[in-house]
Write a protein that holds these residues in place. Structure first.
Motif, PDB file in Angstrom:
ATOM      1  N   SER A  17       1.257 -13.269 -22.348  1.00  0.00           N
ATOM      2  CA  SER A  17       0.640 -12.559 -21.223  1.00  0.00           C
ATOM      3  C   SER A  17      -0.208 -13.497 -20.379  1.00  0.00           C
ATOM      4  CB  SER A  17      -0.212 -11.396 -21.737  1.00  0.00           C
ATOM      5  OG  SER A  17       0.595 -10.437 -22.388  1.00  0.00           O
ATOM      6  N   THR A  18      -0.942 -14.386 -21.022  1.00  0.00           N
ATOM      7  CA  THR A  18      -1.783 -15.337 -20.289  1.00  0.00           C
ATOM      8  C   THR A  18      -0.942 -16.220 -19.380  1.00  0.00           C
ATOM      9  OG1 THR A  18      -3.448 -15.387 -22.037  1.00  0.00           O
ATOM     10  CG2 THR A  18      -3.391 -17.277 -20.528  1.00  0.00           C
ATOM     11  N   GLN A  19       0.137 -16.778 -19.907  1.00  0.00           N
ATOM     12  CA  GLN A  19       0.977 -17.671 -19.106  1.00  0.00           C
ATOM     13  C   GLN A  19       1.743 -16.901 -18.034  1.00  0.00           C
ATOM     14  OE1 GLN A  19       0.858 -20.899 -19.024  1.00  0.00           O
ATOM     15  NE2 GLN A  19      -0.658 -20.921 -20.685  1.00  0.00           N
ATOM     16  N   ALA A  20       2.151 -15.680 -18.338  1.00  0.00           N
ATOM     17  CA  ALA A  20       2.835 -14.870 -17.323  1.00  0.00           C
ATOM     18  C   ALA A  20       1.899 -14.564 -16.158  1.00  0.00           C
ATOM     19  CB  ALA A  20       3.361 -13.583 -17.943  1.00  0.00           C
ATOM     20  N   GLU A  21       0.648 -14.261 -16.455  1.00  0.00           N
ATOM     21  CA  GLU A  21      -0.319 -13.973 -15.398  1.00  0.00           C
ATOM     22  C   GLU A  21      -0.590 -15.207 -14.535  1.00  0.00           C
ATOM     23  OE1 GLU A  21      -3.636 -12.478 -17.546  1.00  0.00           O
ATOM     24  OE2 GLU A  21      -2.647 -10.569 -18.045  1.00  0.00           O
ATOM     25  N   ASP A  24       2.440 -15.686 -12.328  1.00  0.00           N
ATOM     26  CA  ASP A  24       2.384 -14.645 -11.299  1.00  0.00           C
ATOM     27  C   ASP A  24       1.462 -15.090 -10.165  1.00  0.00           C
ATOM     28  OD1 ASP A  24       1.706 -12.370  -9.767  1.00  0.00           O
ATOM     29  OD2 ASP A  24       1.817 -11.030 -11.479  1.00  0.00           O
ATOM     30  N   ALA A  25       0.260 -15.540 -10.510  1.00  0.00           N
ATOM     31  CA  ALA A  25      -0.712 -15.967  -9.496  1.00  0.00           C
ATOM     32  C   ALA A  25      -0.191 -17.162  -8.703  1.00  0.00           C
ATOM     33  CB  ALA A  25      -2.034 -16.306 -10.171  1.00  0.00           C
ATOM     34  N   GLU A  28       2.302 -15.867  -6.161  1.00  0.00           N
ATOM     35  CA  GLU A  28       1.651 -15.073  -5.118  1.00  0.00           C
ATOM     36  C   GLU A  28       0.882 -15.955  -4.146  1.00  0.00           C
ATOM     37  OE1 GLU A  28      -0.668 -12.028  -7.006  1.00  0.00           O
ATOM     38  OE2 GLU A  28       1.061 -10.665  -7.121  1.00  0.00           O
ATOM     39  N   ARG A  36       5.473  -8.219 -11.808  1.00  0.00           N
ATOM     40  CA  ARG A  36       5.004  -8.567 -13.157  1.00  0.00           C
ATOM     41  C   ARG A  36       5.240  -7.361 -14.050  1.00  0.00           C
ATOM     42  NH1 ARG A  36       3.789  -9.690 -17.552  1.00  0.00           N
ATOM     43  NH2 ARG A  36       1.801 -10.438 -18.403  1.00  0.00           N
ATOM     44  N   CYS A  38       6.986  -5.844 -18.176  1.00  0.00           N
ATOM     45  CA  CYS A  38       7.102  -6.129 -19.611  1.00  0.00           C
ATOM     46  C   CYS A  38       8.080  -5.154 -20.264  1.00  0.00           C
ATOM     47  CB  CYS A  38       5.739  -6.012 -20.294  1.00  0.00           C
ATOM     48  SG  CYS A  38       5.085  -4.324 -20.334  1.00  0.00           S
ATOM     49  N   ASP A 102       7.321 -10.113 -19.567  1.00  0.00           N
ATOM     50  CA  ASP A 102       6.922 -10.349 -20.947  1.00  0.00           C
ATOM     51  C   ASP A 102       7.920  -9.635 -21.856  1.00  0.00           C
ATOM     52  OD1 ASP A 102       5.634 -10.498 -23.406  1.00  0.00           O
ATOM     53  OD2 ASP A 102       3.645 -10.168 -22.554  1.00  0.00           O
ATOM     54  N   HIS A 202       0.675 -24.270 -18.800  1.00  0.00           N
ATOM     55  CA  HIS A 202       0.965 -23.833 -17.426  1.00  0.00           C
ATOM     56  C   HIS A 202       1.616 -24.960 -16.625  1.00  0.00           C
ATOM     57  CE1 HIS A 202       0.659 -21.701 -13.683  1.00  0.00           C
ATOM     58  NE2 HIS A 202      -0.219 -22.537 -13.181  1.00  0.00           N
TER      59      HIS A 202
END
Length: 217
Positions: A17-21, A24-25, A28, A36, A38, A102, A202
């Motif tokens: 979840s941390t790496q997906a967020e 995502d950022a 964007e 985003r 799951c 995710d 990342h």
């Protein structure tokens, strides 16, 4: 389809979840539309199935369903995937969005195939049918020793779900399943040591994503 489909896989506590967020950022900030999402979940039906699969109930006021047969479990995940792909993932890709997700088919193959000791070829066939043959452009596998993952889960507190509560042997089988999938399909997978620092992971992910963005452009 003109969009880009990136999935994150690995055991519970690996930092997906941390790496997906973070990814995502990153998209964007560069003006991309990002979806985003799951699995299980991502749709109204999926939310109900997630509650059933991970917590044994379909909502407040309902009795627990008890033990779930491994084949029933695999089919429920496939049902969630069919709804999710049809209503969220495929429409997003068709309009050119980036989907950062995710868990996807690899999780079914690792958890229900290797973990539950079902026929992986059969789980793949069911999952591929449910997904209408849709596979990611890139799958990031965050690999972490199950003991370290368990320590991370304990540190974050809260109640463990059904899969997180499984025995150590189950989680070791799942990890082996993920690694075998990556070895069999190295062009789609990026395998990273999830014990590395968040920023380093990342950076490594971006190194693999950048060529995909260039090719899409």
């Amino acid at each position: 389809m003109s969009g880009l489909f990136i999935t994150f896989e690995g055991g519970d506590g690996a930092g997906k979840s941390t790496q997906a967020e973070l990814l995502d950022a990153w998209f964007e900030e560069r003006g991309y539309e990002v979806v985003r999402t799951c699995e299980p979940g991502g749709t109204r039906l999926g939310s109900a199935l997630r509650s059933l699969l991970l917590h044994g109930t379909v909502g407040e006021g309902f009795d627990e369903v008890g033990a779930v047969d491994p084949r029933a479990e695999a089919l429920l995940y496939a049902a969630d995937r069919a709804q999710h792909v049809a209503n969220v993932v495929r429409p997003a890709l068709e309009r050119g969005a980036v989907v950062v997700q995710d868990r996807y088919i690899d999780s079914s193959l690792a958890y229900q195939g290797a973990g539950r000791v079902l026929d992986i070829a059969e789980v793949r066939r069911i999952s591929d049918w449910a997904a209408q043959g849709l596979w990611p452009h890139l799958t990031v596998l965050l690999d972490l020793d199950p003991d370290t993952a368990a320590a991370r889960r304990r540190a974050r507190g809260g109640t463990s779900d059904r899969l997180e509560s499984e025995a150590d042997e189950f989680h070791r089988a799942v990890r082996s399943g993920f690694l075998a999938l990556a070895q069999a399909d190295p062009d789609r997978h990026l395998v990273l040591d999830a014990s590395e620092a968040v920023d380093e992971l990342h950076t490594a992910i971006l190194a693999s994503v950048a060529p995909l963005v260039s090719n899409a452009g």
